[in-house]
Design a protein around this motif. Structure first.
Motif, PDB file in Angstrom:
ATOM      1  N   LEU A  41     -89.754-143.565 -67.659  1.00 34.41           N
ATOM      2  CA  LEU A  41     -88.674-143.019 -67.610  1.00 34.41           C
ATOM      3  C   LEU A  41     -87.934-142.459 -68.565  1.00 34.41           C
ATOM      4  CD1 LEU A  41     -85.736-144.596 -66.306  1.00 34.41           C
ATOM      5  CD2 LEU A  41     -85.833-146.174 -67.905  1.00 34.41           C
ATOM      6  N   LEU A  42     -88.169-142.621 -69.331  1.00 33.21           N
ATOM      7  CA  LEU A  42     -87.933-141.313 -70.231  1.00 33.21           C
ATOM      8  C   LEU A  42     -87.729-140.071 -69.872  1.00 33.21           C
ATOM      9  CD1 LEU A  42     -85.881-140.700 -72.860  1.00 33.21           C
ATOM     10  CD2 LEU A  42     -88.040-140.833 -74.167  1.00 33.21           C
ATOM     11  N   GLY A  43     -89.601-139.864 -69.661  1.00 38.36           N
ATOM     12  CA  GLY A  43     -89.452-138.848 -69.624  1.00 38.36           C
ATOM     13  C   GLY A  43     -88.439-137.891 -67.966  1.00 38.36           C
ATOM     14  N   ARG A  44     -89.344-138.684 -67.220  1.00 32.69           N
ATOM     15  CA  ARG A  44     -88.038-138.209 -66.269  1.00 32.69           C
ATOM     16  C   ARG A  44     -86.642-138.040 -66.082  1.00 32.69           C
ATOM     17  NH1 ARG A  44     -90.944-137.762 -61.348  1.00 32.69           N
ATOM     18  NH2 ARG A  44     -93.490-137.868 -61.713  1.00 32.69           N
ATOM     19  N   THR A  45     -85.895-139.221 -67.063  1.00 31.50           N
ATOM     20  CA  THR A  45     -84.687-138.971 -66.849  1.00 31.50           C
ATOM     21  C   THR A  45     -84.315-137.340 -67.809  1.00 31.50           C
ATOM     22  OG1 THR A  45     -84.270-141.259 -67.562  1.00 31.50           O
ATOM     23  CG2 THR A  45     -82.913-140.195 -68.388  1.00 31.50           C
ATOM     24  N   GLU A  46     -84.947-137.254 -68.913  1.00 31.52           N
ATOM     25  CA  GLU A  46     -85.051-135.819 -70.222  1.00 31.52           C
ATOM     26  C   GLU A  46     -85.280-134.815 -68.629  1.00 31.52           C
ATOM     27  OE1 GLU A  46     -87.529-136.018 -73.015  1.00 31.52           O
ATOM     28  OE2 GLU A  46     -86.855-137.071 -74.535  1.00 31.52           O
ATOM     29  N   SER A  47     -85.437-134.827 -68.323  1.00 33.17           N
ATOM     30  CA  SER A  47     -86.583-133.715 -67.005  1.00 33.17           C
ATOM     31  C   SER A  47     -85.548-133.626 -66.172  1.00 33.17           C
ATOM     32  CB  SER A  47     -87.495-134.010 -66.801  1.00 33.17           C
ATOM     33  OG  SER A  47     -87.704-132.538 -65.863  1.00 33.17           O
ATOM     34  N   ALA A  48     -84.762-134.351 -65.456  1.00 36.93           N
ATOM     35  CA  ALA A  48     -83.690-134.776 -64.412  1.00 36.93           C
ATOM     36  C   ALA A  48     -82.422-134.012 -64.775  1.00 36.93           C
ATOM     37  CB  ALA A  48     -83.227-136.146 -63.713  1.00 36.93           C
ATOM     38  N   LEU A  49     -82.054-134.807 -66.505  1.00 32.42           N
ATOM     39  CA  LEU A  49     -80.749-133.588 -66.715  1.00 32.42           C
ATOM     40  C   LEU A  49     -81.011-132.164 -67.231  1.00 32.42           C
ATOM     41  CD1 LEU A  49     -80.170-136.792 -69.347  1.00 32.42           C
ATOM     42  CD2 LEU A  49     -78.790-135.877 -67.603  1.00 32.42           C
ATOM     43  N   THR A  50     -82.281-131.722 -67.033  1.00 34.17           N
ATOM     44  CA  THR A  50     -82.364-130.974 -67.964  1.00 34.17           C
ATOM     45  C   THR A  50     -81.973-129.949 -66.983  1.00 34.17           C
ATOM     46  OG1 THR A  50     -83.517-131.423 -69.956  1.00 34.17           O
ATOM     47  CG2 THR A  50     -83.663-128.886 -68.547  1.00 34.17           C
ATOM     48  N   MET A  51     -82.271-130.174 -65.593  1.00 29.83           N
ATOM     49  CA  MET A  51     -82.721-129.937 -64.307  1.00 29.83           C
ATOM     50  C   MET A  51     -81.563-129.526 -63.857  1.00 29.83           C
ATOM     51  SD  MET A  51     -84.924-128.344 -64.472  1.00 29.83           S
ATOM     52  CE  MET A  51     -86.066-127.310 -63.063  1.00 29.83           C
ATOM     53  N   GLY A  52     -81.313-131.096 -64.051  1.00 28.35           N
ATOM     54  CA  GLY A  52     -79.553-130.776 -63.657  1.00 28.35           C
ATOM     55  C   GLY A  52     -78.841-130.124 -63.939  1.00 28.35           C
ATOM     56  N   THR A  53     -78.755-130.055 -65.485  1.00 26.28           N
ATOM     57  CA  THR A  53     -77.580-128.955 -65.826  1.00 26.28           C
ATOM     58  C   THR A  53     -77.799-127.587 -65.614  1.00 26.28           C
ATOM     59  OG1 THR A  53     -77.502-131.115 -68.133  1.00 26.28           O
ATOM     60  CG2 THR A  53     -76.906-128.616 -68.254  1.00 26.28           C
ATOM     61  N   THR A  54     -78.913-127.754 -65.680  1.00 21.23           N
ATOM     62  CA  THR A  54     -79.050-125.480 -65.574  1.00 21.23           C
ATOM     63  C   THR A  54     -78.336-125.179 -64.072  1.00 21.23           C
ATOM     64  OG1 THR A  54     -81.190-126.850 -66.746  1.00 21.23           O
ATOM     65  CG2 THR A  54     -81.427-124.078 -64.893  1.00 21.23           C
ATOM     66  N   PHE A  55     -79.150-126.246 -62.901  1.00 16.49           N
ATOM     67  CA  PHE A  55     -78.759-125.888 -61.450  1.00 16.49           C
ATOM     68  C   PHE A  55     -76.866-125.529 -61.830  1.00 16.49           C
ATOM     69  CE2 PHE A  55     -83.317-126.644 -60.544  1.00 16.49           C
ATOM     70  CZ  PHE A  55     -83.324-124.925 -60.148  1.00 16.49           C
ATOM     71  N   ALA A  56     -76.605-127.050 -62.094  1.00 15.43           N
ATOM     72  CA  ALA A  56     -75.452-127.191 -62.038  1.00 15.43           C
ATOM     73  C   ALA A  56     -74.411-126.122 -62.747  1.00 15.43           C
ATOM     74  CB  ALA A  56     -74.596-128.161 -62.834  1.00 15.43           C
ATOM     75  N   VAL A  57     -75.231-125.841 -63.924  1.00 16.60           N
ATOM     76  CA  VAL A  57     -73.762-124.257 -64.268  1.00 16.60           C
ATOM     77  C   VAL A  57     -74.478-123.259 -63.410  1.00 16.60           C
ATOM     78  CG1 VAL A  57     -74.799-122.428 -66.278  1.00 16.60           C
ATOM     79  CG2 VAL A  57     -74.407-125.158 -66.921  1.00 16.60           C
ATOM     80  N   MET A  58     -75.876-123.258 -62.977  1.00 15.46           N
ATOM     81  CA  MET A  58     -76.010-121.752 -62.216  1.00 15.46           C
ATOM     82  C   MET A  58     -75.423-122.134 -60.824  1.00 15.46           C
ATOM     83  SD  MET A  58     -79.673-121.168 -60.222  1.00 15.46           S
ATOM     84  CE  MET A  58     -80.359-120.369 -59.380  1.00 15.46           C
ATOM     85  N   GLY A  59     -75.304-123.283 -60.492  1.00 20.81           N
ATOM     86  CA  GLY A  59     -73.951-122.822 -58.483  1.00 20.81           C
ATOM     87  C   GLY A  59     -72.790-122.930 -59.303  1.00 20.81           C
ATOM     88  N   GLY A  60     -72.107-123.518 -59.878  1.00 20.45           N
ATOM     89  CA  GLY A  60     -71.219-122.874 -61.255  1.00 20.45           C
ATOM     90  C   GLY A  60     -70.642-122.083 -61.033  1.00 20.45           C
ATOM     91  N   ALA A  61     -72.076-121.063 -61.678  1.00 25.54           N
ATOM     92  CA  ALA A  61     -71.312-119.195 -61.849  1.00 25.54           C
ATOM     93  C   ALA A  61     -71.557-118.591 -60.325  1.00 25.54           C
ATOM     94  CB  ALA A  61     -72.957-118.896 -63.196  1.00 25.54           C
ATOM     95  N   SER A  62     -72.230-119.058 -59.560  1.00 29.10           N
ATOM     96  CA  SER A  62     -72.836-118.698 -58.610  1.00 29.10           C
ATOM     97  C   SER A  62     -71.298-118.054 -57.352  1.00 29.10           C
ATOM     98  CB  SER A  62     -73.725-118.716 -57.536  1.00 29.10           C
ATOM     99  OG  SER A  62     -73.995-118.555 -56.244  1.00 29.10           O
ATOM    100  N   LYS A  63     -70.671-119.733 -57.796  1.00 33.55           N
ATOM    101  CA  LYS A  63     -69.650-119.522 -57.060  1.00 33.55           C
ATOM    102  C   LYS A  63     -68.263-118.787 -57.584  1.00 33.55           C
ATOM    103  CE  LYS A  63     -67.542-121.881 -53.306  1.00 33.55           C
ATOM    104  NZ  LYS A  63     -68.186-121.105 -52.318  1.00 33.55           N
TER     105      LYS A  63
END
Length: 635
Positions: A124-146
């Motif tokens: 649970l901890l490992g997947r949550t950390e990974s989800a937050l990390t990748m979610g933040t990465t791609f959120a910034v990437m998507g916002g910057a692209s727009k």
């Protein structure tokens, strides 16, 4: 110092097989391993970076293949995330915040579901950390692209022409957005996994990796769009789509056909019916008049039929002998004769409190009491339910053919003697005691509401009056033959869906059309809806039925547009569903309007089908609406 030459290193790093192997690992093996770990399967430990991007190949081709596989996976996840968020974000889906939200969900799914976590941490901890990390990465990437969409990175006034400049322009923007997202991802990864700040080298490495990822994602999307635009590919796509739709439709039809053949349609209803019957909890039949030889409806039918033929014959002789100026009055008298006979036929079929009806007794009971043969009684019953629609102007209808066979042998009537369609509407109104013209004057839309309802741009949610306990906002009309299948299916279905389910379409505008309609029509105008009951193939024993529908269904409805101005379309209307009984859903159909004398019978049918939450109202119990003012349009 290595003895390998540059060419040998290039040959070792650029093997096509390594690229294919890396592509398989990135697109297939990585997400499968992530899912296997989630369901408790033992997955081999990784000896690669903490962000889970395992690569089985150390060669450049293997790394490129792995990244290409990841790009393919992420493109699919991003597309599904966009479709899932579309109903929530609506118009803001394509904004900077909407793009960031979409990419966050896609990144969180990729990191939290499709990427396996390090074994030294809990799942649970490992997947949550990974989800937050990748979610933040791609959120910034998507916002910057727009945000970069409106910017220009390559100058337009160069002394030389850049090949494929639009592609490179967008690719550079995607790479720049990826670099920004990668930098944010480096900080997120260091913070969530090790609770520290990322080093400069980590930021640079992650930025470079995601810059390549962003450029590759753009290249894949461009390539897919270009390939999809090829005539051959486009044609194959639409052929495949059509075949899949046809296959799904045929599979649905065959499934319903098999269920119908085996008697397994609506098994819960059948089981409940059997249990209620065994326990004696089914509602009892309504009282009916006792059957005797004197009041037998079959005897009355024979007597009234002979009298009717004689009246028609005399009226026709009078018509032929009259001057042309006096024929109109005689023609109207013949309509009165037809209407009177329709009223008597309906009286024999439905009966009353003092007089038994054909519909209330079996052929054997009627034959025994009247002294007629069972075969003749069955023929009379069959004639009542035959269609009155003529296939051609000069040919008889099935009803007329059946009535001609029932005529006494000593009476020879012409075909017109058995035609009563002209008096059908008037005879029904008299027998069922309602007046269509009075209903129209009381319930029809006023002129200003009528024009606003049909105007372009009028929202489907607009209503000309507020609903009351006896009056719904929307209406859909049919005839009594449709009630049984409607109650069994617990709702109103479009003609196409009815035919797929193997339900014979006996009523409706498209009953005689080759292809059934895909939607149900509704209208705000009761008078207009009431007229639609005549669009069904006419059968003598039918009476009009109008369903009152809640305005809440307009959330899922759409305007019929110029095809049928003022009408509203919807794909299905539920009637007494289980969700409604549990209080989890508002009812779609709130009222059923029928002739006053039929209210007890419709209530009994609802009780036997255990349909609740529907109010049955007689036509004469309907009150005039309290009309609301028409909104003023801005000029």
């Amino acid at each position: 110092m290595s003895d390998e030459t540059f060419l040998e290193k290039a040959a070792k790093n650029l093997k096509p097989g390594d690229f294919v192997d890396g592509l398989y690992q990135g697109a297939v093996e990585k997400p499968l391993n992530g899912i296997r770990q989630l369901v408790g399967k033992n997955v081999e430990a990784q000896t690669v970076p903490a962000d889970g991007n395992a690569q089985s190949q150390d060669t450049l081709a293997g790394k490129a293949g792995f990244m290409a596989g990841q790009i393919i996976d992420f493109s699919v996840v991003a597309l599904l995330s966009r479709k899932a968020l579309a109903p929530v974000l609506k118009k803001s889906l394509d904004s900077t915040a909407g793009s960031a939200a979409t990419m966050f969900v896609a990144g969180a799914v990729d990191g939290g579901v499709l990427t396996k976590s390090a074994p030294e941490k809990s799942l649970l901890l490992g997947r949550t950390e990974s989800a937050l990390t990748m979610g933040t990465t791609f959120a910034v990437m998507g916002g910057a692209s727009k945000a970069l969409e409106a910017r220009t990175l390559l100058p337009g006034s160069l002394p030389f022409k850049i090949p494929a400049q639009p592609f490179l322009e967008k690719g550079l923007k995607s790479a720049a957005a990826g670099a920004v997202g990668g930098a944010a991802g480096a900080y997120s990864n260091a913070f969530f996994h090790e609770h520290r700040l990322a080093s400069a080298s980590e930021v640079a490495s992650s930025a470079g990796q995601f810059a390549a990822f962003g450029f590759g994602l753009h290249a894949l999307q461009t390539g897919v769009a270009k390939t999809a635009g090829l005539p051959a590919v486009e044609s194959a796509y639409y052929r495949s789509k059509w075949n899949l739709q046809e296959g799904a439709t045929e599979a649905k039809r065959l499934s319903y056909a098999a269920l119908n053949e085996l008697g397994l349609r609506h098994p819960v209803q059948r089981l409940t019916d059997a249990v209620y019957s065994r326990l004696g909890k089914l509602p009892a039949d309504l009282p009916k008049a006792p059957l005797t030889k004197e009041n037998n409806p079959i005897t009355a039918f024979d007597k009234e039929f002979a009298e009717y033929i004689e009246k028609v014959r005399r009226a026709e002789q009078k018509y032929e002998a009259a001057p042309h100026s006096g024929r109109r009055e005689i023609y109207d008298e013949m309509g009165e004769v037809h209407a009177g006979f329709v009223e008597k036929l309906l009286g024999n079929w439905y009966g009353s409190a003092q007089k038994p009806g054909i519909s209330s007794y079996s052929d054997a009971e009627l034959a025994l009491a009247s002294g007629q043969s069972v075969e003749r009684v069955a023929a009379i019953r069959s004639a009542y339910t035959q269609s009155m629609k003529r296939e051609s102007y000069h040919g008889p209808s099935p009803f007329e053919e059946a009535m001609a066979k029932l005529a006494p042998s000593n009476i020879a009537g012409e075909q017109e003697a058995f035609e009563i369609a002209r008096g059908l509407g008037m005879g029904r109104e008299r027998f069922f005691n309602y007046d269509e013209s009075k209903l129209g004057s009381k319930l029809a839309l006023r002129s200003e509401h009528h024009h606003y309802a049909r105007a372009y741009g009028t929202p489907v949610s607009w209503m000309p009056f507020e609903a009351t306990p006896n009056l719904a906002n929307l209406f859909h009309a049919t005839v009594s033959r449709a009630l049984d299948s409607t109650l069994i299916e617990r709702g109103l279905l479009p003609a196409r869906e009815m035919r797929l389910r193997g339900i014979q379409q006996l009523t409706g505008e498209s009953a005689n059309e080759q292809f059934g309609r895909r939607a149900i029509s509704m209208t705000r105008d009761f008078s207009e809806a009431f007229c639609y009951h005549r669009h069904s193939p006419e059968v003598l024993t039918d009476f009009p039925v109008v369903f009152g529908i809640s305005r809440d269904v307009t959330k899922h409805a759409w305007s019929a547009g110029s095809l049928e101005p003022g009408e509203i379309l919807i794909d299905k209307l539920h009637l007494g569903s289980i969700w409604q009984k549990l209080g989890l859903k508002k009812p779609d159909v709130t009222h059923i309007y029928v002739p006053d004398s039929q209210v007890p019978f419709v209530n009994l049918a609802l009780a036997r089908r255990r349909v609740s939450g529907v109010r049955v109202v007689g036509f004469n119990q309907m009150e005039s609406p309290e009309w609301l003012p028409v909104p003023l349009r801005s000029l």
